[in-house]
Structures are given as C-alpha cells and as structure tokens.
Design a protein around this motif. Structure first.
Motif, PDB file in Angstrom:
ATOM      1  N   ILE A   1      91.342  38.136  91.854  1.00 55.47           N
ATOM      2  CA  ILE A   1      91.974  36.817  91.901  1.00 55.47           C
ATOM      3  C   ILE A   1      91.084  35.808  92.612  1.00 55.47           C
ATOM      4  N   THR A   2      90.901  34.660  91.985  1.00 54.83           N
ATOM      5  CA  THR A   2      90.037  33.607  92.547  1.00 54.83           C
ATOM      6  C   THR A   2      90.884  32.656  93.394  1.00 54.83           C
ATOM      7  N   TRP A   3      91.334  33.131  94.558  1.00 57.85           N
ATOM      8  CA  TRP A   3      92.224  32.320  95.401  1.00 57.85           C
ATOM      9  C   TRP A   3      91.604  30.989  95.799  1.00 57.85           C
ATOM     10  N   TYR A   4      90.326  30.997  96.155  1.00 55.13           N
ATOM     11  CA  TYR A   4      89.713  29.794  96.712  1.00 55.13           C
ATOM     12  C   TYR A   4      88.621  29.205  95.836  1.00 55.13           C
ATOM     13  N   THR A   5      87.814  30.045  95.257  1.00 53.32           N
ATOM     14  CA  THR A   5      86.729  29.533  94.422  1.00 53.32           C
ATOM     15  C   THR A   5      86.375  30.575  93.380  1.00 53.32           C
ATOM     16  N   ASP A   6      85.747  30.143  92.316  1.00 51.10           N
ATOM     17  CA  ASP A   6      85.349  31.076  91.271  1.00 51.10           C
ATOM     18  C   ASP A   6      84.005  31.698  91.629  1.00 51.10           C
ATOM     19  N   PRO A   7      83.846  33.009  91.404  1.00 53.85           N
ATOM     20  CA  PRO A   7      82.554  33.650  91.674  1.00 53.85           C
ATOM     21  C   PRO A   7      81.430  32.990  90.889  1.00 53.85           C
ATOM     22  N   ALA A   8      80.255  33.019  91.451  1.00 55.77           N
ATOM     23  CA  ALA A   8      79.094  32.389  90.805  1.00 55.77           C
ATOM     24  C   ALA A   8      78.823  33.022  89.439  1.00 55.77           C
ATOM     25  N   ASP A   9      78.384  32.188  88.511  1.00 57.77           N
ATOM     26  CA  ASP A   9      77.982  32.618  87.168  1.00 57.77           C
ATOM     27  C   ASP A   9      79.127  33.207  86.348  1.00 57.77           C
ATOM     28  N   ILE A  10      80.369  32.932  86.732  1.00 60.86           N
ATOM     29  CA  ILE A  10      81.515  33.405  85.961  1.00 60.86           C
ATOM     30  C   ILE A  10      82.369  32.201  85.587  1.00 60.86           C
ATOM     31  N   THR A  11      82.807  32.150  84.342  1.00 58.03           N
ATOM     32  CA  THR A  11      83.619  31.029  83.875  1.00 58.03           C
ATOM     33  C   THR A  11      85.042  31.510  83.574  1.00 58.03           C
ATOM     34  N   ALA A  12      85.908  30.568  83.267  1.00 58.13           N
ATOM     35  CA  ALA A  12      87.302  30.903  82.984  1.00 58.13           C
ATOM     36  C   ALA A  12      87.428  31.914  81.858  1.00 58.13           C
ATOM     37  N   SER A  13      86.508  31.861  80.892  1.00 54.56           N
ATOM     38  CA  SER A  13      86.586  32.772  79.743  1.00 54.56           C
ATOM     39  C   SER A  13      86.316  34.223  80.132  1.00 54.56           C
ATOM     40  N   ASP A  14      85.780  34.444  81.322  1.00 52.19           N
ATOM     41  CA  ASP A  14      85.502  35.807  81.780  1.00 52.19           C
ATOM     42  C   ASP A  14      86.738  36.486  82.378  1.00 52.19           C
ATOM     43  N   TYR A  15      87.839  35.760  82.492  1.00 47.95           N
ATOM     44  CA  TYR A  15      89.051  36.316  83.093  1.00 47.95           C
ATOM     45  C   TYR A  15      90.111  36.588  82.033  1.00 47.95           C
ATOM     46  N   ASP A  16      90.972  37.551  82.327  1.00 47.63           N
ATOM     47  CA  ASP A  16      92.042  37.912  81.398  1.00 47.63           C
ATOM     48  C   ASP A  16      93.178  36.898  81.394  1.00 47.63           C
ATOM     49  N   GLY A  17      93.436  36.295  82.549  1.00 47.01           N
ATOM     50  CA  GLY A  17      94.568  35.378  82.629  1.00 47.01           C
ATOM     51  C   GLY A  17      94.392  34.333  83.703  1.00 47.01           C
ATOM     52  N   SER A  18      95.342  33.409  83.763  1.00 48.59           N
ATOM     53  CA  SER A  18      95.285  32.354  84.766  1.00 48.59           C
ATOM     54  C   SER A  18      96.692  31.844  85.047  1.00 48.59           C
ATOM     55  N   GLU A  19      96.855  31.235  86.208  1.00 50.92           N
ATOM     56  CA  GLU A  19      98.130  30.639  86.588  1.00 50.92           C
ATOM     57  C   GLU A  19      97.865  29.300  87.257  1.00 50.92           C
ATOM     58  N   SER A  20      98.783  28.379  87.088  1.00 49.86           N
ATOM     59  CA  SER A  20      98.690  27.096  87.772  1.00 49.86           C
ATOM     60  C   SER A  20      98.830  27.334  89.268  1.00 49.86           C
ATOM     61  N   SER A  21      98.031  26.619  90.071  1.00 51.28           N
ATOM     62  CA  SER A  21      98.039  26.827  91.513  1.00 51.28           C
ATOM     63  C   SER A  21      98.406  25.538  92.253  1.00 51.28           C
ATOM     64  N   TYR A  22      98.253  25.555  93.587  1.00 56.51           N
ATOM     65  CA  TYR A  22      98.649  24.431  94.429  1.00 56.51           C
ATOM     66  C   TYR A  22      98.025  23.105  94.001  1.00 56.51           C
ATOM     67  N   GLY A  23      96.781  23.151  93.560  1.00 54.84           N
ATOM     68  CA  GLY A  23      96.069  21.915  93.287  1.00 54.84           C
ATOM     69  C   GLY A  23      96.538  21.149  92.073  1.00 54.84           C
ATOM     70  N   SER A  24      97.326  21.801  91.207  1.00 53.12           N
ATOM     71  CA  SER A  24      97.809  21.096  90.019  1.00 53.12           C
ATOM     72  C   SER A  24      99.038  20.286  90.394  1.00 53.12           C
ATOM     73  N   SER A  25      98.793  19.150  91.001  1.00 47.79           N
ATOM     74  CA  SER A  25      99.865  18.332  91.551  1.00 47.79           C
ATOM     75  C   SER A  25      99.643  16.873  91.200  1.00 47.79           C
ATOM     76  N   ASP A  26     100.748  16.126  91.107  1.00 44.47           N
ATOM     77  CA  ASP A  26     100.675  14.707  90.776  1.00 44.47           C
ATOM     78  C   ASP A  26     101.597  13.933  91.705  1.00 44.47           C
ATOM     79  N   ILE A  27     101.024  13.219  92.665  1.00 45.28           N
ATOM     80  CA  ILE A  27     101.820  12.512  93.670  1.00 45.28           C
ATOM     81  C   ILE A  27     102.651  11.396  93.052  1.00 45.28           C
ATOM     82  N   THR A  28     102.267  10.904  91.894  1.00 45.57           N
ATOM     83  CA  THR A  28     103.018   9.814  91.260  1.00 45.57           C
ATOM     84  C   THR A  28     104.261  10.318  90.533  1.00 45.57           C
TER      85      THR A  28
END
Length: 198
Positions: free
Chosen positions: A108-135
């Motif tokens: 799990i990439t809690w804080y940052t993605d490992p070097a030389d690895i992109t999203a396509s290298d992972y099996d799945g993903s979930e929305s995290s804290y940063g996906s926020s809209d103050i408006t």
C-alpha cells in the motif's frame, strides 16, 4: 526528554536520534532564541513531540491557555494539507492472492509511490484523504472529518474549522464541572461549558 541541560547549555540527548539526525537536532537547539517568548514556544513544541499520544498534553495546553489556539492550528493545518497536496488523492495496492480477495498490506502506497512504479503496476486503488474539495459543502474531509477533530474539547461548529475568525463557544472541556465556589472565587475568570450550571 530529547534535550538535556548539561554543563550550562542545552544539548541533544543522543540516544533519541540516529546519527544522521543528530546534527540537525543540535542545530535546532542552538538556534532557539534565549528571549522568553521564543524559549517558551520551544518548550510548548518540545512538549508536543515528547508527550504525543500520552494523554497529558491537553492539561498543559489548558494551563498555558493554549488549548483552543492549538486545536484551531491543527484544523487549519489539516485544511492546508488537503489543499496543497500533502495528502495523497489516491492510494494504490496489490493483492496477495490470485483471487484478489486479500490485500498485500506491504504494497500500500500510504504516503508516496515507490520510484519507477506507476499506477498501472498496481492491482487496485482507493480514493484517499487528498481527494477533497473545500468548495463542496458535502465534502466529507472538510465538512465532516475536519470539524470532528477534538470536537469534544472545543465544539464542532463551523467556527471551529479555522475557516472563519470566530472562536468556538466551548473553551475548555472538562470531565467534571468546576465547583460553584471555585467559579465564584475566580471573579468571573472561570466558567463551565457544555451546559454545566454554576
């Protein structure tokens, strides 16, 4: 404590830091101004580092009359981190089994993605804290999670978000009400919160 007073000067207690961080820690100590306000601010910060999670800091902040400002500061930082990209918008992970029923917790990439690895290298993903809209007034992070930070201590109204300058109505939340004789003797300095009667 990480800092110790030795032979008339403040020094870093070496057993609290690995060798890579000792120089930076000592430089921090050496740069603390000797004037009263700066030194007090350093003590307050040291108290936060030293006693984090021990359930004692609340009482020191109340004694220093800093409970509301520090909680407000925490909420403002949370809001800032939501907006400046400090929190990740998406957390990626891999499964540990072919049926994809068990998440490999070490991936799990809690804080940052490992070097030389992109999203396509992972099996799945979930929305995290940063996906926020103050408006967006329906945003969970801003309008649900943020007000709940220490809401039992200073209330959870919108004023306690740090978005506006209004102070929360609850100043210090105690487990028991302050005795009426103590309140009377304080000449109006002390008061009960949360509906406690004097």
């Amino acid at each position: 404590m990480p800092f110790a007073y030795v032979d008339g000067e403040w020094r870093v207690a070496e057993h609290f830091f690995d060798s890579a961080d000792l120089t930076e820690a000592q430089a921090y100590i050496n740069n603390i101004s000797s004037d009263k306000d700066s030194f007090f601010d350093a003590i307050v910060q040291e108290n936060a580092w030293e006693l984090a999670g021990e359930g004692m800091r609340k009482w020191d902040l109340i004694r220093w009359n800093l409970l509301v400002p520090k909680i407000k500061e925490s909420k403002e930082l949370y809001l800032q981190y939501l907006q400046d990209g400090t929190f990740k918008e998406t957390v990626y992970f891999n499964y540990s089994d072919a049926a994809k029923t068990q998440i490999d917790m070490s991936s799990i990439t809690w804080y940052t993605d490992p070097a030389d690895i992109t999203a396509s290298d992972y099996d799945g993903s979930e929305s995290s804290y940063g996906s926020s809209d103050i408006t967006d007034t329906n945003d969970t992070q801003v309008y649900t999670n943020l007000p709940s930070i220490s809401s039992g201590l200073v209330g959870s109204s919108i004023e306690s978000l740090g978005i506006s300058g209004t102070e929360p109505s609850v100043v210090n939340r105690y487990l028991m009400p302050i005795g009426s004789t103590t309140i009377s003797a304080s000449n109006g300095t002390l008061q009960n919160s949360y509906g406690y009667t004097n």
